[in-house]
Motif scaffolding. Structure first.
Motif, PDB file in Angstrom:
ATOM      1  N   LYS A  12       1.266  -6.453  46.037  1.00 52.86           N
ATOM      2  CA  LYS A  12       2.531  -7.183  46.188  1.00 52.86           C
ATOM      3  C   LYS A  12       2.412  -8.581  45.592  1.00 52.86           C
ATOM      4  O   LYS A  12       3.345  -9.072  44.945  1.00 52.86           O
ATOM      5  N   THR A  13       1.275  -9.220  45.783  1.00 50.23           N
ATOM      6  CA  THR A  13       1.055 -10.562  45.214  1.00 50.23           C
ATOM      7  C   THR A  13       1.083 -10.492  43.694  1.00 50.23           C
ATOM      8  O   THR A  13       1.671 -11.357  43.036  1.00 50.23           O
ATOM      9  N   ILE A  14       0.487  -9.458  43.118  1.00 52.52           N
ATOM     10  CA  ILE A  14       0.510  -9.279  41.661  1.00 52.52           C
ATOM     11  C   ILE A  14       1.917  -8.926  41.197  1.00 52.52           C
ATOM     12  O   ILE A  14       2.396  -9.433  40.185  1.00 52.52           O
ATOM     13  N   GLY A  15       2.596  -8.054  41.924  1.00 59.14           N
ATOM     14  CA  GLY A  15       3.943  -7.633  41.541  1.00 59.14           C
ATOM     15  C   GLY A  15       4.958  -8.761  41.550  1.00 59.14           C
ATOM     16  O   GLY A  15       5.885  -8.772  40.739  1.00 59.14           O
ATOM     17  N   GLN A  16       4.799  -9.704  42.446  1.00 55.63           N
ATOM     18  CA  GLN A  16       5.689 -10.866  42.494  1.00 55.63           C
ATOM     19  C   GLN A  16       5.189 -11.949  41.540  1.00 55.63           C
ATOM     20  O   GLN A  16       5.948 -12.496  40.769  1.00 55.63           O
ATOM     21  N   ALA A  17       3.918 -12.272  41.663  1.00 63.11           N
ATOM     22  CA  ALA A  17       3.237 -13.232  40.775  1.00 63.11           C
ATOM     23  C   ALA A  17       4.000 -14.526  40.564  1.00 63.11           C
ATOM     24  O   ALA A  17       4.101 -15.018  39.460  1.00 63.11           O
ATOM     25  N   ARG A  18       4.523 -15.100  41.646  1.00 54.61           N
ATOM     26  CA  ARG A  18       5.194 -16.397  41.523  1.00 54.61           C
ATOM     27  C   ARG A  18       4.181 -17.483  41.864  1.00 54.61           C
ATOM     28  O   ARG A  18       3.588 -17.483  42.931  1.00 54.61           O
ATOM     29  N   ILE A  19       3.977 -18.368  40.916  1.00 58.35           N
ATOM     30  CA  ILE A  19       2.998 -19.440  41.084  1.00 58.35           C
ATOM     31  C   ILE A  19       3.678 -20.786  40.889  1.00 58.35           C
ATOM     32  O   ILE A  19       4.497 -20.960  39.988  1.00 58.35           O
ATOM     33  N   ASP A  20       3.348 -21.724  41.769  1.00 59.82           N
ATOM     34  CA  ASP A  20       3.737 -23.122  41.563  1.00 59.82           C
ATOM     35  C   ASP A  20       2.545 -23.799  40.903  1.00 59.82           C
ATOM     36  O   ASP A  20       1.601 -24.224  41.572  1.00 59.82           O
ATOM     37  N   GLN A  21       2.585 -23.851  39.599  1.00 56.08           N
ATOM     38  CA  GLN A  21       1.429 -24.271  38.816  1.00 56.08           C
ATOM     39  C   GLN A  21       0.942 -25.692  39.116  1.00 56.08           C
ATOM     40  O   GLN A  21      -0.266 -25.913  39.216  1.00 56.08           O
ATOM     41  N   PRO A  22       1.822 -26.705  39.288  1.00 56.74           N
ATOM     42  CA  PRO A  22       1.293 -28.060  39.459  1.00 56.74           C
ATOM     43  C   PRO A  22       0.443 -28.248  40.712  1.00 56.74           C
ATOM     44  O   PRO A  22      -0.365 -29.162  40.775  1.00 56.74           O
ATOM     45  N   GLU A  23       0.623 -27.379  41.718  1.00 62.02           N
ATOM     46  CA  GLU A  23      -0.158 -27.556  42.942  1.00 62.02           C
ATOM     47  C   GLU A  23      -1.143 -26.417  43.165  1.00 62.02           C
ATOM     48  O   GLU A  23      -1.579 -26.199  44.277  1.00 62.02           O
ATOM     49  N   THR A  24      -1.482 -25.701  42.102  1.00 60.58           N
ATOM     50  CA  THR A  24      -2.465 -24.625  42.195  1.00 60.58           C
ATOM     51  C   THR A  24      -3.713 -25.039  41.431  1.00 60.58           C
ATOM     52  O   THR A  24      -3.630 -25.451  40.279  1.00 60.58           O
ATOM     53  N   PHE A  25      -4.842 -24.949  42.090  1.00 64.65           N
ATOM     54  CA  PHE A  25      -6.100 -25.388  41.498  1.00 64.65           C
ATOM     55  C   PHE A  25      -7.104 -24.245  41.469  1.00 64.65           C
ATOM     56  O   PHE A  25      -7.205 -23.487  42.430  1.00 64.65           O
ATOM     57  N   PHE A  26      -7.809 -24.122  40.363  1.00 62.76           N
ATOM     58  CA  PHE A  26      -8.835 -23.092  40.197  1.00 62.76           C
ATOM     59  C   PHE A  26     -10.199 -23.763  40.051  1.00 62.76           C
ATOM     60  O   PHE A  26     -10.319 -24.808  39.408  1.00 62.76           O
ATOM     61  N   ARG A  27     -11.207 -23.148  40.597  1.00 59.49           N
ATOM     62  CA  ARG A  27     -12.577 -23.645  40.388  1.00 59.49           C
ATOM     63  C   ARG A  27     -12.955 -23.448  38.910  1.00 59.49           C
ATOM     64  O   ARG A  27     -12.538 -22.484  38.284  1.00 59.49           O
ATOM     65  N   ALA A  28     -13.775 -24.331  38.405  1.00 65.47           N
ATOM     66  CA  ALA A  28     -14.228 -24.228  37.011  1.00 65.47           C
ATOM     67  C   ALA A  28     -14.974 -22.914  36.774  1.00 65.47           C
ATOM     68  O   ALA A  28     -14.850 -22.303  35.713  1.00 65.47           O
ATOM     69  N   THR A  29     -15.715 -22.440  37.781  1.00 65.17           N
ATOM     70  CA  THR A  29     -16.444 -21.172  37.628  1.00 65.17           C
ATOM     71  C   THR A  29     -15.464 -20.002  37.462  1.00 65.17           C
ATOM     72  O   THR A  29     -15.742 -19.064  36.716  1.00 65.17           O
ATOM     73  N   ALA A  30     -14.332 -20.076  38.146  1.00 69.09           N
ATOM     74  CA  ALA A  30     -13.312 -19.028  38.000  1.00 69.09           C
ATOM     75  C   ALA A  30     -12.672 -19.099  36.622  1.00 69.09           C
ATOM     76  O   ALA A  30     -12.464 -18.075  35.966  1.00 69.09           O
ATOM     77  N   ILE A  31     -12.378 -20.303  36.169  1.00 72.87           N
ATOM     78  CA  ILE A  31     -11.741 -20.485  34.857  1.00 72.87           C
ATOM     79  C   ILE A  31     -12.620 -19.934  33.744  1.00 72.87           C
ATOM     80  O   ILE A  31     -12.135 -19.301  32.811  1.00 72.87           O
TER      81      ILE A  31
END
Length: 199
Positions: A12-31
Motif C-alpha cells: 500500500k505504501t508503494i502503491g500510494q507512494a506520496r512523499i513530502d520530499q523537503p522533510e524526508t531524509f535518507f541515510r548516506a548509506t541508503a543513498i
C-alpha cells in the motif's frame, strides 16, 4: 501530514507512494544503494527515489516524527500547481513501467489505455522486485487512481481501474473503499452524483 506510510503494508505504501520530499531524509548509506536521482524525470524524481528505497529496504528503519520540519507554500506559479498534469504523467509512467518491466502486461495495458504515460520510460531499480509485492502494489495504485478519478468527476476513467483491482490483495478497509467506489461509479448516474455533490 508528511510522507504517507502504512505500517505493516509495504504494498500500500508503494502503491500510494506520496512523499513530502523537503522533510524526508535518507541515510548516506541508503543513498549509495539507491543510486542517484533519475534526471530523466522532471517532476517526480523524489518519488522515484522513495520507491527505490521502499523496494530496497521496505518499511523497516522508516521513522516518522511529529515535529513540523518544513512549511510548503502552494501558489499559482509553483511547479506543483501550475504543472500538475505533468506530475501525474510521470506518476502514471512509473507504474506503467513497473508493470511492463515485471511482466504484468494487463496492468500496463490498462494504465496506458486510461492515462497519459511516457511509453519508453524505464525504471532503474537497484534490486529485482518480488513479483507478488509488485502485483499487490499495482492493485493499490489502481485503487488510489480510481479514487482520484472518481473524486475528480472522471467516472469513465475510474471504471476500468476498479474492474481490474484484485480485492483479495487488499486490506479489509481498502476492500470496503473499493466496493463503495465500484457500486457508486457503476450504478449511480452522473447527474445524480453531480446533484448530490452540490448539496
Amino acid at each position: 501530514m508528511g510522507t504517507d506510510i502504512y505500517p505493516g503494508n509495504l504494498a500500500k505504501t508503494i502503491g500510494q507512494a506520496r512523499i513530502d520530499q523537503p522533510e524526508t531524509f535518507f541515510r548516506a548509506t541508503a543513498i549509495r544503494q539507491m543510486g542517484l536521482l533519475d534526471t530523466g524525470l522532471h517532476y517526480l524524481m523524489d518519488r522515484d527515489w522513495w520507491l527505490k528505497y521502499l523496494f530496497l529496504f521496505g518499511l523497516q528503519g522508516v521513522v516518522k516524527i511529529p515535529d513540523v520540519l518544513v512549511n510548503f507554500r502552494l501558489h499559482p506559479e509553483s511547479k506543483t500547481v501550475s504543472q500538475k498534469l505533468k506530475f501525474q504523467v510521470e506518476h502514471d509512467s512509473f507504474y506503467y513501467a513497473l508493470a511492463r518491466q515485471c511482466g504484468l502486461a494487463l496492468y500496463a495495458h490498462i494504465i496506458s489505455n486510461v492515462c497519459s504515460v511516457k511509453p519508453d520510460y524505464t525504471i532503474h531499480l537497484p534490486v529485482t522486485p518480488d513479483p507478488e509485492l509488485v502485483e499487490k502494489a499495482l492493485n493499490y495504485y489502481l485503487l488510489f487512481r480510481a479514487n482520484e478519478f472518481y473524486a475528480g468527476g472522471e467516472w469513465k476513467k475510474a471504471q476500468p481501474f476498479l474492474e481490474q483491482v484484485t480485492t483479495d490483495l487488499l486490506e479489509k478497509e481498502d476492500k470496503k473503499l473499493h466496493r463503495q467506489l465500484y457500486l457508486r461509479n457503476k450504478y449511480l448516474p452522473e447527474p445524480v452524483i453531480q446533484f448530490l455533490r452540490r448539496k
